[in-house]
Design a protein around this motif. Sequence first.
Motif, PDB file in Angstrom:
ATOM      1  N   HIS A  12      39.656  36.333  47.179  1.00  0.00           N
ATOM      2  CA  HIS A  12      38.991  35.302  46.378  1.00  0.00           C
ATOM      3  C   HIS A  12      37.740  35.859  45.495  1.00  0.00           C
ATOM      4  O   HIS A  12      37.128  34.957  45.153  1.00  0.00           O
ATOM      5  N   THR A  15      37.511  34.143  42.030  1.00  0.00           N
ATOM      6  CA  THR A  15      36.839  32.656  42.039  1.00  0.00           C
ATOM      7  C   THR A  15      35.480  32.662  42.287  1.00  0.00           C
ATOM      8  O   THR A  15      34.802  31.864  41.931  1.00  0.00           O
ATOM      9  N   ASP A  95      44.398  30.739  48.603  1.00  0.00           N
ATOM     10  CA  ASP A  95      43.941  30.019  47.285  1.00  0.00           C
ATOM     11  C   ASP A  95      45.098  28.762  47.220  1.00  0.00           C
ATOM     12  O   ASP A  95      44.481  27.954  46.442  1.00  0.00           O
TER      13      ASP A  95
END
Length: 112
Positions: A12, A15, A95
Amino acid sequence: MNQNQRRHIQKHWNTLITSMPPEHMKNELISSEIFSVTDGEEIDAQSTPNKKNSTILNKVIKSGSPDVYDMFLEALRAIQNKSNVLAKVVAEGSDQGTTYQRSPSNIHQRST
């Protein structure tokens, strides 16, 4: 931090870089004694929020503290008005087809 936890963060990475509020994360991790004041100064020296977050994530990944992952998740959970979205994404390790964008006051969740 174990390999599985490291993979969750790395999965991640983009993000987190674009969504975390760097001042909050830096201050939380200094308060929990994961980062030093010198680490905070290094983060502050970066020119953009994304570069600050990249520095934060690199320091988290490289930290030798056994508590770093838990403290990192706690810092994510403490982000005001974020509904713990980032912490849930990292902790769950998936995700689930969702992306997040940082705005000055909150993170917006969009289904993809």
